[in-house]
Scaffold this motif. Structure first.
Motif, PDB file in Angstrom:
ATOM      1  N   HIS B 200       0.819  -1.224   0.000  1.00 38.07           N
ATOM      2  CA  HIS B 200       0.000   0.000   0.000  1.00 38.07           C
ATOM      3  C   HIS B 200       0.851   1.270   0.000  1.00 38.07           C
ATOM      4  N   CYS B 201       1.782   1.350  -0.934  1.00 32.35           N
ATOM      5  CA  CYS B 201       2.725   2.483  -1.028  1.00 32.35           C
ATOM      6  C   CYS B 201       1.995   3.826  -1.130  1.00 32.35           C
ATOM      7  N   ALA B 202       0.858   3.809  -1.833  1.00 32.27           N
ATOM      8  CA  ALA B 202       0.131   5.069  -2.062  1.00 32.27           C
ATOM      9  C   ALA B 202      -0.345   5.708  -0.767  1.00 32.27           C
ATOM     10  N   GLU B 203      -0.561   4.908   0.260  1.00 26.10           N
ATOM     11  CA  GLU B 203      -1.099   5.459   1.512  1.00 26.10           C
ATOM     12  C   GLU B 203      -0.204   6.565   2.080  1.00 26.10           C
ATOM     13  N   CYS B 204       1.108   6.422   1.875  1.00 20.18           N
ATOM     14  CA  CYS B 204       2.026   7.485   2.326  1.00 20.18           C
ATOM     15  C   CYS B 204       2.515   8.358   1.176  1.00 20.18           C
ATOM     16  N   HIS B 205       2.664   7.770  -0.007  1.00 25.88           N
ATOM     17  CA  HIS B 205       3.310   8.502  -1.103  1.00 25.88           C
ATOM     18  C   HIS B 205       2.320   9.248  -2.004  1.00 25.88           C
ATOM     19  N   THR B 206       1.069   9.346  -1.574  1.00 24.99           N
ATOM     20  CA  THR B 206       0.065  10.096  -2.338  1.00 24.99           C
ATOM     21  C   THR B 206      -0.567  11.137  -1.423  1.00 24.99           C
ATOM     22  N   PRO B 207      -0.687  12.384  -1.873  1.00 29.45           N
ATOM     23  CA  PRO B 207      -1.306  13.393  -1.000  1.00 29.45           C
ATOM     24  C   PRO B 207      -2.792  13.114  -0.789  1.00 29.45           C
ATOM     25  N   ARG B 208      -3.316  13.663   0.292  1.00 26.27           N
ATOM     26  CA  ARG B 208      -4.724  13.429   0.643  1.00 26.27           C
ATOM     27  C   ARG B 208      -5.519  14.729   0.581  1.00 26.27           C
ATOM     28  N   ILE B 215      -5.720  11.526  -3.216  1.00 19.88           N
ATOM     29  CA  ILE B 215      -6.063  12.259  -4.439  1.00 19.88           C
ATOM     30  C   ILE B 215      -5.578  11.425  -5.626  1.00 19.88           C
ATOM     31  N   ALA B 216      -6.526  10.785  -6.284  1.00 20.62           N
ATOM     32  CA  ALA B 216      -6.177   9.784  -7.308  1.00 20.62           C
ATOM     33  C   ALA B 216      -5.306  10.365  -8.420  1.00 20.62           C
ATOM     34  N   SER B 217      -5.551  11.617  -8.779  1.00 21.49           N
ATOM     35  CA  SER B 217      -4.790  12.206  -9.882  1.00 21.49           C
ATOM     36  C   SER B 217      -3.331  12.471  -9.503  1.00 21.49           C
ATOM     37  N   LYS B 218      -3.021  12.341  -8.213  1.00 19.71           N
ATOM     38  CA  LYS B 218      -1.639  12.571  -7.767  1.00 19.71           C
ATOM     39  C   LYS B 218      -1.037  11.293  -7.180  1.00 19.71           C
ATOM     40  N   HIS B 219      -1.415  10.188  -7.769  1.00 19.72           N
ATOM     41  CA  HIS B 219      -0.946   8.879  -7.313  1.00 19.72           C
ATOM     42  C   HIS B 219       0.582   8.844  -7.270  1.00 19.72           C
ATOM     43  N   PHE B 220       1.136   8.555  -6.098  1.00 18.80           N
ATOM     44  CA  PHE B 220       2.594   8.427  -5.877  1.00 18.80           C
ATOM     45  C   PHE B 220       3.351   9.759  -5.989  1.00 18.80           C
ATOM     46  N   ALA B 221       2.628  10.901  -5.999  1.00 22.30           N
ATOM     47  CA  ALA B 221       3.298  12.192  -6.194  1.00 22.30           C
ATOM     48  C   ALA B 221       3.912  12.753  -4.914  1.00 22.30           C
ATOM     49  N   GLN B 225       2.768  15.814   4.370  1.00 19.14           N
ATOM     50  CA  GLN B 225       1.906  16.070   5.530  1.00 19.14           C
ATOM     51  C   GLN B 225       1.642  14.796   6.317  1.00 19.14           C
ATOM     52  N   LEU B 226       2.635  13.959   6.459  1.00 22.13           N
ATOM     53  CA  LEU B 226       2.434  12.717   7.213  1.00 22.13           C
ATOM     54  C   LEU B 226       2.528  12.986   8.721  1.00 22.13           C
ATOM     55  N   PRO B 227       1.971  12.083   9.535  1.00 20.90           N
ATOM     56  CA  PRO B 227       2.059  12.277  10.988  1.00 20.90           C
ATOM     57  C   PRO B 227       3.507  12.384  11.464  1.00 20.90           C
ATOM     58  N   ASP B 228       3.664  13.015  12.611  1.00 18.42           N
ATOM     59  CA  ASP B 228       4.976  13.145  13.268  1.00 18.42           C
ATOM     60  C   ASP B 228       6.020  13.818  12.383  1.00 18.42           C
ATOM     61  N   ASP B 229       5.586  14.810  11.615  1.00 13.78           N
ATOM     62  CA  ASP B 229       6.509  15.591  10.773  1.00 13.78           C
ATOM     63  C   ASP B 229       7.229  14.755   9.727  1.00 13.78           C
ATOM     64  N   ASN B 230       6.661  13.637   9.357  1.00 15.10           N
ATOM     65  CA  ASN B 230       7.273  12.813   8.317  1.00 15.10           C
ATOM     66  C   ASN B 230       6.808  13.274   6.941  1.00 15.10           C
ATOM     67  N   ALA B 231       7.562  12.883   5.940  1.00  8.00           N
ATOM     68  CA  ALA B 231       7.182  13.183   4.559  1.00  8.00           C
ATOM     69  C   ALA B 231       7.561  11.988   3.696  1.00  8.00           C
ATOM     70  N   ALA B 232       6.797  11.778   2.652  1.00  6.05           N
ATOM     71  CA  ALA B 232       7.109  10.692   1.709  1.00  6.05           C
ATOM     72  C   ALA B 232       7.356  11.324   0.340  1.00  6.05           C
ATOM     73  N   PRO B 233       8.458  10.988  -0.297  1.00  2.81           N
ATOM     74  CA  PRO B 233       8.795  11.659  -1.560  1.00  2.81           C
ATOM     75  C   PRO B 233       7.953  11.192  -2.739  1.00  2.81           C
ATOM     76  N   MET B 269       9.373   5.025   7.165  1.00  6.55           N
ATOM     77  CA  MET B 269       9.907   4.246   6.049  1.00  6.55           C
ATOM     78  C   MET B 269      10.907   3.192   6.543  1.00  6.55           C
ATOM     79  N   VAL B 270      11.477   3.411   7.728  1.00  8.66           N
ATOM     80  CA  VAL B 270      12.370   2.397   8.300  1.00  8.66           C
ATOM     81  C   VAL B 270      11.584   1.112   8.553  1.00  8.66           C
ATOM     82  N   GLU B 271      10.361   1.266   9.063  1.00  9.09           N
ATOM     83  CA  GLU B 271       9.535   0.075   9.306  1.00  9.09           C
ATOM     84  C   GLU B 271       9.135  -0.589   7.993  1.00  9.09           C
TER      85      GLU B 271
END
Lengths: 154, 295
Positions: B200-208, B215-221, B225-233, B269-271
């Motif tokens: 389920h890579c999209a859960e973190c790597h796609t904006p909401r 947001i389907a049009s931004k799949h993997f973009a 804004q992830l919890p605990d100040d995290n970000a997914a590229p 991402m370590v997990e």
């Protein structure tokens, strides 16, 4: 290793409580630690490219990079981490404030990094499988801190 | 003038009555729709011979271990700080009071693929059933078999701490109507299947969006804004290629958590790498890399 840890803890503690550094003015320290991480990463990048078979294994190059890594890991970099230089308090860093609340964990991982880097420096030139096996401990010590104490950058 | 005004007033009153009646009917139908139990779905359609070894890998790769473990393995209690409040993962060991020991395989399938408890309660989409919906019957059966082998824990579940209106689960019915799509990747396309459903890579790597839906049009973009100040590229294939990524880089990332520049991943991402992708076979990691690179 115990001496290394004690010295680093003393150094960091002195900085934490001395009040000698004005809050919000940590550009030098942040630049210093980011450059330091860059040196670690540069050498790890060479080792990782070989371990991941992106580039051919070269015993001399692997040994040199692993020795550099061990030397860098042995540095006392305590002065690069003054209290108040976290991402909530100043600009230009992704170091979480939690890092300073959990300094014994950070010091343990720095100790692990030093130990595993020394072992890698000894073994990295002994073949691809030795290099690959030696990367795990180094990587785990890096990830343990990145997981808990570094934000944003993935 | 006053007569004309009277006609207008009577007409307006008639319209108001009709509108009120329409609104009343809409409220009644809407309320019935909200309280109606969800449709049963996601039943395992044929007898399966479960493979618990495969199930253990899927539990790791699917993030079940990482999200449902705080102290005891799979006993839940891990807090997720979100814009909607604090969620706590539940105990999914086979304990019959705190865990899922009283469930059947079909209950498990319904929970994982549809986000619905055996009692008909909707799960919040913090549990990525929106991705798991495409998992095969065999994989679900394998995971269920693996869960039977794990140590039992009576660790108590912690209630989510959500402010109004997010604590109203009935609203999830509307959310599901708007955002929950059944969109399955062919499991034969192994890399895509792993990326889209299991990992389920999209859960973190796609904006909401503001309602927490991808947001389907931004799949993997990417999502900063992830919890605990995290970000997914951004991991869209053209971006990865533009940034110099090749399959060997991704395979080593999935195995060891190292980036091509010698840096190691951080945050959650370590997990993903340590518990998830590292548990996959090297063949699966290669297929995953090829899919992400669009090869």
């Amino acid at each position: 290793m115990i001496k290394f840890k004690k010295t680093a803890i003393l150094c960091v503690s002195a900085l934490m409580f001395s009040g000698a550094i004005a809050a919000g003015d940590f550009d030098k320290e942040i630049d210093g630690r980011q450059s330091y991480m860059g040196v670690l990463g540069y050498n790890m990048g060479i080792l990782g490219a070989m371990a991941g078979e992106k580039m051919p294994y070269d015993a001399d190059l692997a040994s040199a990079a692993a020795r550099n890594l061990a030397l860098a890991a042995a540095m006392n970099n305590g002065s690069m981490w003054p209290q108040g230089s976290d991402m909530d308090s100043t600009e230009g860093t992704w170091a979480k404030a939690d890092l300073w609340q959990n300094f014994p964990i950070v010091m343990d991982q720095l100790g692990n990094l030093k130990t595993y880097s020394e072992a890698l420096a000894t073994n990295a030139g002994n073949g691809l499988s030795s290099l690959q096996a030696g990367m795990k401990g180094v990587g785990d010590s890096c990830k343990e801190c990145h997981k808990r104490f570094r934000a944003k950058k993935n | 003038m006053s007569g004309r005004a009277g006609v207008v007033t009577r007409g307006a009153l008639m319209m108001l009555k009709k509108a009120s009646m329409g609104m009343f009917i809409a409220i009644v139908i809407g309320s019935m729709w909200l309280i109606m139990p969800p449709r049963a779905a996601s039943i395992i359609t044929a007898e399966r011979i479960p493979n618990a070894d495969s199930g253990h890998i899927l539990l790791q790769a699917g993030g079940c271990f990482a999200c449902h473990t705080d102290t005891d393995d799979y006993a839940g209690g891990l807090r997720l700080d979100s814009p909607f409040g604090d969620f706590y993962s539940p105990n999914i060991t086979m304990n019959t009071t705190q865990g899922i020991g009283g469930w059947s395989l079909n209950d498990f399938a319904l929970a994982v693929r549809q986000g619905i408890s055996p009692e008909g309660t909707f799960y919040y989409p913090v549990m990525p059933f929106t991705a798991y919906q495409g998992m095969t019957d065999q994989d679900i059966a394998d995971m269920w078999a693996a869960l039977q082998q794990l140590p039992n824990s009576d660790q108590s579940n912690i209630a989510h701490d959500l402010p109004f209106p997010f604590n109203q689960r009935l609203l999830l019915k509307g959310w599901r109507l708007l955002f929950f799509k059944q969109d399955r990747v062919d499991p034969e396309q192994r890399g895509a299947y792993l990326a889209e459903h299991v990992l389920h890579c999209a859960e973190c790597h796609t904006p909401r969006n503001r309602l927490g839906a991808l947001i389907a049009s931004k799949h993997f973009a990417g999502n900063d804004q992830l919890p605990d100040d995290n970000a997914a590229p951004d991991i869209r294939s053209h971006v990865l290629k533009d940034n110099g990524w090749v399959a060997a880089d991704l395979k080593y990332l999935f195995a060891e958590g190292m980036l091509p520049n010698g840096d190691y991943v951080g945050g959650t991402m370590v997990e993903v790498t340590d518990y998830g992708t590292a548990a996959l076979s090297s063949e699966d990691r290669a297929l995953l890399a090829d899919y992400l690179l669009g090869n």
